[in-house]
Design a protein around this motif. Structure first.
Motif, PDB file in Angstrom:
ATOM      1  N   ASP A  25       0.830  -1.207   0.000  1.00 18.21           N
ATOM      2  CA  ASP A  25       0.000   0.000   0.000  1.00 18.21           C
ATOM      3  C   ASP A  25       0.866   1.259   0.000  1.00 18.21           C
ATOM      4  O   ASP A  25       0.614   2.198  -0.754  1.00 18.21           O
ATOM      5  N   PHE A  26       1.880   1.268   0.840  1.00 15.96           N
ATOM      6  CA  PHE A  26       2.762   2.428   0.960  1.00 15.96           C
ATOM      7  C   PHE A  26       3.470   2.700  -0.372  1.00 15.96           C
ATOM      8  O   PHE A  26       3.541   3.852  -0.817  1.00 15.96           O
ATOM      9  N   LEU A  69      11.533  -0.909   8.992  1.00 16.87           N
ATOM     10  CA  LEU A  69      10.206  -0.287   8.915  1.00 16.87           C
ATOM     11  C   LEU A  69      10.214   1.081   9.598  1.00 16.87           C
ATOM     12  O   LEU A  69       9.600   2.027   9.100  1.00 16.87           O
ATOM     13  N   ASN A  70      10.917   1.173  10.728  1.00 17.66           N
ATOM     14  CA  ASN A  70      11.027   2.451  11.428  1.00 17.66           C
ATOM     15  C   ASN A  70      11.718   3.491  10.555  1.00 17.66           C
ATOM     16  O   ASN A  70      11.301   4.654  10.505  1.00 17.66           O
ATOM     17  N   GLU A  71      12.776   3.072   9.883  1.00 18.90           N
ATOM     18  CA  GLU A  71      13.516   3.993   9.021  1.00 18.90           C
ATOM     19  C   GLU A  71      12.648   4.452   7.848  1.00 18.90           C
ATOM     20  O   GLU A  71      12.590   5.639   7.539  1.00 18.90           O
ATOM     21  N   LEU A  72      11.972   3.521   7.201  1.00 15.28           N
ATOM     22  CA  LEU A  72      11.130   3.869   6.060  1.00 15.28           C
ATOM     23  C   LEU A  72       9.985   4.795   6.480  1.00 15.28           C
ATOM     24  O   LEU A  72       9.751   5.831   5.867  1.00 15.28           O
ATOM     25  N   GLY A  73       9.279   4.436   7.524  1.00 10.34           N
ATOM     26  CA  GLY A  73       8.159   5.249   7.982  1.00 10.34           C
ATOM     27  C   GLY A  73       8.587   6.547   8.631  1.00 10.34           C
ATOM     28  O   GLY A  73       7.893   7.557   8.546  1.00 10.34           O
ATOM     29  N   GLY A  74       9.753   6.539   9.252  1.00  7.84           N
ATOM     30  CA  GLY A  74      10.238   7.726   9.947  1.00  7.84           C
ATOM     31  C   GLY A  74      10.768   8.799   9.032  1.00  7.84           C
ATOM     32  O   GLY A  74      10.895   9.947   9.424  1.00  7.84           O
ATOM     33  N   GLN A  75      11.073   8.454   7.815  1.00  6.64           N
ATOM     34  CA  GLN A  75      11.595   9.428   6.858  1.00  6.64           C
ATOM     35  C   GLN A  75      10.503   9.910   5.909  1.00  6.64           C
ATOM     36  O   GLN A  75      10.780  10.347   4.805  1.00  6.64           O
ATOM     37  N   PHE A  76       9.277   9.843   6.346  1.00  8.12           N
ATOM     38  CA  PHE A  76       8.173  10.201   5.467  1.00  8.12           C
ATOM     39  C   PHE A  76       8.200  11.698   5.165  1.00  8.12           C
ATOM     40  O   PHE A  76       8.213  12.521   6.074  1.00  8.12           O
ATOM     41  N   PRO A  77       8.222  12.067   3.877  1.00  7.92           N
ATOM     42  CA  PRO A  77       8.321  13.484   3.516  1.00  7.92           C
ATOM     43  C   PRO A  77       7.036  14.261   3.768  1.00  7.92           C
ATOM     44  O   PRO A  77       5.940  13.718   3.669  1.00  7.92           O
ATOM     45  N   ALA A  78       7.210  15.508   4.077  1.00  8.62           N
ATOM     46  CA  ALA A  78       6.065  16.377   4.311  1.00  8.62           C
ATOM     47  C   ALA A  78       5.349  16.708   3.011  1.00  8.62           C
ATOM     48  O   ALA A  78       4.167  16.990   3.021  1.00  8.62           O
ATOM     49  N   VAL A 101      -4.032  14.938  -3.773  1.00  8.87           N
ATOM     50  CA  VAL A 101      -2.720  14.778  -3.143  1.00  8.87           C
ATOM     51  C   VAL A 101      -2.847  14.866  -1.625  1.00  8.87           C
ATOM     52  O   VAL A 101      -2.232  14.074  -0.903  1.00  8.87           O
ATOM     53  N   ALA A 102      -3.637  15.802  -1.134  1.00  5.39           N
ATOM     54  CA  ALA A 102      -3.818  15.935   0.313  1.00  5.39           C
ATOM     55  C   ALA A 102      -4.408  14.661   0.910  1.00  5.39           C
ATOM     56  O   ALA A 102      -3.967  14.185   1.961  1.00  5.39           O
ATOM     57  N   SER A 103      -5.390  14.086   0.228  1.00  5.18           N
ATOM     58  CA  SER A 103      -6.003  12.837   0.696  1.00  5.18           C
ATOM     59  C   SER A 103      -5.011  11.687   0.677  1.00  5.18           C
ATOM     60  O   SER A 103      -4.899  10.919   1.637  1.00  5.18           O
ATOM     61  N   LEU A 104      -4.262  11.564  -0.421  1.00  6.21           N
ATOM     62  CA  LEU A 104      -3.246  10.509  -0.517  1.00  6.21           C
ATOM     63  C   LEU A 104      -2.159  10.704   0.528  1.00  6.21           C
ATOM     64  O   LEU A 104      -1.678   9.732   1.127  1.00  6.21           O
ATOM     65  N   HIS A 105      -1.787  11.939   0.766  1.00  5.15           N
ATOM     66  CA  HIS A 105      -0.737  12.215   1.745  1.00  5.15           C
ATOM     67  C   HIS A 105      -1.172  11.804   3.147  1.00  5.15           C
ATOM     68  O   HIS A 105      -0.392  11.229   3.907  1.00  5.15           O
ATOM     69  N   ARG A 106      -2.434  12.086   3.497  1.00  9.57           N
ATOM     70  CA  ARG A 106      -2.951  11.662   4.815  1.00  9.57           C
ATOM     71  C   ARG A 106      -2.898  10.145   4.945  1.00  9.57           C
ATOM     72  O   ARG A 106      -2.504   9.611   5.985  1.00  9.57           O
ATOM     73  N   LEU A 107      -3.305   9.440   3.884  1.00 17.95           N
ATOM     74  CA  LEU A 107      -3.293   7.982   3.897  1.00 17.95           C
ATOM     75  C   LEU A 107      -1.868   7.448   3.999  1.00 17.95           C
ATOM     76  O   LEU A 107      -1.583   6.534   4.785  1.00 17.95           O
ATOM     77  N   ALA A 108      -0.961   8.015   3.238  1.00 17.76           N
ATOM     78  CA  ALA A 108       0.439   7.575   3.281  1.00 17.76           C
ATOM     79  C   ALA A 108       1.060   7.870   4.640  1.00 17.76           C
ATOM     80  O   ALA A 108       1.821   7.050   5.170  1.00 17.76           O
ATOM     81  N   ALA A 110      -0.494   8.027   7.520  1.00 15.59           N
ATOM     82  CA  ALA A 110      -1.044   7.050   8.473  1.00 15.59           C
ATOM     83  C   ALA A 110      -0.374   5.688   8.293  1.00 15.59           C
ATOM     84  O   ALA A 110      -0.069   5.004   9.276  1.00 15.59           O
ATOM     85  N   THR A 111      -0.123   5.303   7.052  1.00 14.33           N
ATOM     86  CA  THR A 111       0.552   4.025   6.792  1.00 14.33           C
ATOM     87  C   THR A 111       1.981   4.072   7.307  1.00 14.33           C
ATOM     88  O   THR A 111       2.477   3.094   7.874  1.00 14.33           O
ATOM     89  N   ALA A 112       2.656   5.210   7.132  1.00 19.52           N
ATOM     90  CA  ALA A 112       4.012   5.369   7.659  1.00 19.52           C
ATOM     91  C   ALA A 112       4.023   5.210   9.175  1.00 19.52           C
ATOM     92  O   ALA A 112       4.912   4.574   9.741  1.00 19.52           O
ATOM     93  N   SER A 113       3.004   5.747   9.845  1.00 22.02           N
ATOM     94  CA  SER A 113       2.899   5.590  11.303  1.00 22.02           C
ATOM     95  C   SER A 113       2.693   4.127  11.673  1.00 22.02           C
ATOM     96  O   SER A 113       3.289   3.634  12.633  1.00 22.02           O
ATOM     97  N   ASP A 114       1.845   3.430  10.912  1.00 22.66           N
ATOM     98  CA  ASP A 114       1.629   2.005  11.173  1.00 22.66           C
ATOM     99  C   ASP A 114       2.903   1.207  10.973  1.00 22.66           C
ATOM    100  O   ASP A 114       3.164   0.255  11.713  1.00 22.66           O
ATOM    101  N   LEU A 115       3.692   1.571   9.976  1.00 24.67           N
ATOM    102  CA  LEU A 115       4.951   0.858   9.744  1.00 24.67           C
ATOM    103  C   LEU A 115       5.883   0.969  10.949  1.00 24.67           C
ATOM    104  O   LEU A 115       6.604   0.030  11.270  1.00 24.67           O
ATOM    105  N   ARG A 116       5.846   2.108  11.624  1.00 17.47           N
ATOM    106  CA  ARG A 116       6.711   2.315  12.792  1.00 17.47           C
ATOM    107  C   ARG A 116       6.153   1.657  14.050  1.00 17.47           C
ATOM    108  O   ARG A 116       6.886   1.436  15.009  1.00 17.47           O
ATOM    109  N   ALA A 117       4.863   1.351  14.058  1.00 19.48           N
ATOM    110  CA  ALA A 117       4.224   0.785  15.241  1.00 19.48           C
ATOM    111  C   ALA A 117       4.369  -0.738  15.239  1.00 19.48           C
ATOM    112  O   ALA A 117       4.545  -1.358  14.204  1.00 19.48           O
TER     113      ALA A 117
END
Length: 124
Positions: A25-26, A69-78, A101-108, A110-117
């Motif tokens: 998904d990410f 996963l922490n590295e990938l999700g933690g480097q999520f661009p703004a 883009v704003a909608s996709l960014h919110r979803l991405a 959230a997925t980045a946060s899940d990757l770190r969790a």
């Protein structure tokens, strides 16, 4: 660990299958973001999201640890400045592609946060 054995307050511990799905998904979301930014003359944002997609793809192929996963999700661009609530034009009218883009960014994000969790918490 069965559901009855989960620590108090934990709703779900992510499995390897969950992680694979999150990475797929990410990757797809980041590719869509990169394509949108490239199509609207923002090569810097496009490259940032393409790099995240490539990182997700690499982990799918090579395998991953929680540190990966922490590295990938933690480097999520703004992303674009107009996605930042502190931007002067944050509440300005947007074109349809910017809303996408704003909608996709919110979803991405959230997925980045899940990757770190490692789990989701129960929230009554």
């Amino acid at each position: 660990m069965g559901d009855a054995q989960l620590p108090r307050g934990v709703e779900h511990v992510f499995t390897a299958e969950d992680r694979e799905a999150q990475l797929v998904d990410f990757e797809l979301i980041c590719e869509r973001l990169a394509d949108a930014f490239a199509a609207h003359d923002d090569p810097r944002a496009a490259e940032l999201f393409r790099a995240r997609a490539a990182g997700a793809r690499r982990l799918q192929v090579e395998g991953f640890s929680q540190a990966d996963l922490n590295e990938l999700g933690g480097q999520f661009p703004a992303g674009a400045w107009w996605l930042n609530p502190k931007a002067a034009d944050y509440n300005a009218p947007r074109e349809p592609w910017q809303d996408d883009v704003a909608s996709l960014h919110r979803l991405a994000s959230a997925t980045a946060s899940d990757l770190r969790a490692i789990a989701t918490l129960y929230r009554p």
